[in-house]
Design a protein around this motif. Structure first.
Motif, PDB file in Angstrom:
ATOM      1  N   LEU A  24     -27.007 -13.899 -21.297  1.00  0.00           N
ATOM      2  CA  LEU A  24     -27.809 -13.297 -20.196  1.00  0.00           C
ATOM      3  C   LEU A  24     -29.448 -13.067 -20.363  1.00  0.00           C
ATOM      4  N   ARG A  25     -29.734 -12.665 -21.764  1.00  0.00           N
ATOM      5  CA  ARG A  25     -31.080 -12.584 -22.018  1.00  0.00           C
ATOM      6  C   ARG A  25     -31.905 -13.741 -22.077  1.00  0.00           C
ATOM      7  N   GLU A  26     -31.156 -14.726 -22.362  1.00  0.00           N
ATOM      8  CA  GLU A  26     -31.862 -16.200 -22.293  1.00  0.00           C
ATOM      9  C   GLU A  26     -31.952 -16.795 -20.992  1.00  0.00           C
ATOM     10  N   MET A  27     -30.843 -16.766 -20.210  1.00  0.00           N
ATOM     11  CA  MET A  27     -31.025 -17.345 -18.923  1.00  0.00           C
ATOM     12  C   MET A  27     -31.932 -16.593 -18.116  1.00  0.00           C
ATOM     13  N   ALA A  28     -32.353 -15.420 -18.410  1.00  0.00           N
ATOM     14  CA  ALA A  28     -33.047 -14.616 -17.554  1.00  0.00           C
ATOM     15  C   ALA A  28     -34.679 -15.196 -17.726  1.00  0.00           C
ATOM     16  N   LYS A  29     -34.926 -15.755 -18.632  1.00  0.00           N
ATOM     17  CA  LYS A  29     -36.292 -16.300 -18.749  1.00  0.00           C
ATOM     18  C   LYS A  29     -36.761 -17.180 -17.841  1.00  0.00           C
ATOM     19  N   ALA A  30     -35.690 -17.970 -17.090  1.00  0.00           N
ATOM     20  CA  ALA A  30     -35.853 -18.823 -16.040  1.00  0.00           C
ATOM     21  C   ALA A  30     -35.399 -18.341 -14.744  1.00  0.00           C
ATOM     22  N   SER A  31     -35.388 -17.079 -14.516  1.00  0.00           N
ATOM     23  CA  SER A  31     -34.737 -16.285 -13.477  1.00  0.00           C
ATOM     24  C   SER A  31     -35.754 -15.522 -13.053  1.00  0.00           C
ATOM     25  N   PRO A  32     -35.812 -14.923 -11.699  1.00  0.00           N
ATOM     26  CA  PRO A  32     -36.738 -13.886 -11.184  1.00  0.00           C
ATOM     27  C   PRO A  32     -36.220 -12.549 -11.601  1.00  0.00           C
ATOM     28  N   VAL A  33     -35.163 -12.443 -12.016  1.00  0.00           N
ATOM     29  CA  VAL A  33     -34.309 -11.113 -12.545  1.00  0.00           C
ATOM     30  C   VAL A  33     -34.779 -10.819 -13.822  1.00  0.00           C
ATOM     31  N   THR A  34     -35.132  -9.485 -13.941  1.00  0.00           N
ATOM     32  CA  THR A  34     -35.425  -8.968 -15.420  1.00  0.00           C
ATOM     33  C   THR A  34     -34.202  -8.332 -15.935  1.00  0.00           C
ATOM     34  N   VAL A  35     -34.116  -8.303 -17.246  1.00  0.00           N
ATOM     35  CA  VAL A  35     -33.034  -7.732 -18.030  1.00  0.00           C
ATOM     36  C   VAL A  35     -33.624  -6.623 -18.756  1.00  0.00           C
ATOM     37  N   GLU A  36     -32.826  -5.492 -18.817  1.00  0.00           N
ATOM     38  CA  GLU A  36     -33.287  -4.413 -19.760  1.00  0.00           C
ATOM     39  C   GLU A  36     -31.991  -4.240 -20.690  1.00  0.00           C
ATOM     40  N   ILE A  37     -32.059  -4.114 -21.924  1.00  0.00           N
ATOM     41  CA  ILE A  37     -30.728  -3.881 -22.708  1.00  0.00           C
ATOM     42  C   ILE A  37     -30.964  -2.423 -23.440  1.00  0.00           C
ATOM     43  N   LEU A  38     -30.102  -1.551 -23.213  1.00  0.00           N
ATOM     44  CA  LEU A  38     -30.103  -0.051 -23.719  1.00  0.00           C
ATOM     45  C   LEU A  38     -29.205  -0.142 -24.909  1.00  0.00           C
TER      46      LEU A  38
END
Length: 225
Positions: free
Chosen positions: A105-119
């Motif tokens: 998910l973190r890798e794919m999000a680099k090419a996506s408009p979606v941001t990912v935050e991991i707690l």
């Protein structure tokens, strides 16, 4: 337009009380709460407290292997976030301990408009340190059962094998470990860690696949001696 966000939280190693307060508050506030799987001891407790959620359990039946499964989950999370808005995605244990979907998910999000935050979250290893009375600073190798074949030599430090999730994996793991350790080498069998029916018992290595309670909550500790 606001950028959609996926916040990844951990469900802890099994007992509801081991979920962090920050993660629990986010799950309570989430409009879209998604669990990777409801096959986790805390899922029922979350429902009892009035939260509703969806899961990816249906994806497990369709995927030919785990890598394909985890890739499909990561892609679907990004799609849903773009279409539906913010998502809180909850995974077993800690988001960055043996959680392949989060890595993808973190890798794919680099090419996506979606941001990912991991707690941060508590994983089973923190409970394991306490139960076994070991200090990881002295050296510890942690491997998924499916990666045991990457060991070419006996590790100098103690070894933890995670996700010994069925008798077939247990048998394969035993055979690969017996190339590195004596058949009668004493190992610690760990089942349902941090749950009321937790079982931690010492067995000879050759008996690993003879245990009657092998499932997705089974791990193995092999001391360096």
């Amino acid at each position: 337009m606001k950028q959609a966000k996926i916040t990844v939280v951990g469900l802890g190693p099994g007992r509801f009380g081991l979920i962090t307060l920050e993660s629990w508050q986010l799950m309570q506030q989430a409009k879209n709460l998604v669990l990777r799987t409801r096959i986790h001891p805390t899922a029922e407790e979350i429902e009892k407290r009035g939260l509703t959620f969806s899961t990816y359990d249906g994806f497990y039946e369709e995927a030919p292997d785990f890598e394909t499964l985890y890739t499909h989950i990561a892609k679907d999370l990004l799609r849903r976030a773009e279409e539906e808005g913010d998502i809180v995605y909850a995974v077993p244990g800690s988001p960055l301990v043996a959680e392949r979907t989060v890595v993808l998910l973190r890798e794919m999000a680099k090419a996506s408009p979606v941001t990912v935050e991991i707690l941060p979250g508590m994983s089973f290893v923190e409970v394991l340190y306490t139960r076994l009375g070991i200090d990881p600073i002295e050296g510890l190798t942690i491997l998924d059962a499916e990666d045991v074949n990457t060991l070419k030599d006996r590790p100098a430090q103690s070894l933890v094998i995670t996700q010994v999730y069925d008798p077939i994996i247990a048998s394969d793991t035993k055979l690969m470990l017996m190339d590195l350790y004596p058949d009668e080498y004493e190992v610690t069998y760990i089942h349902n860690l941090a749950l009321p029916d937790e079982s931690i018992r010492k067995i000879p290595l050759y008996e690993l696949d003879r245990q009657k309670d092998v499932d997705h909550l089974t791990s193995l500790f092999i001391p360096a001696k």
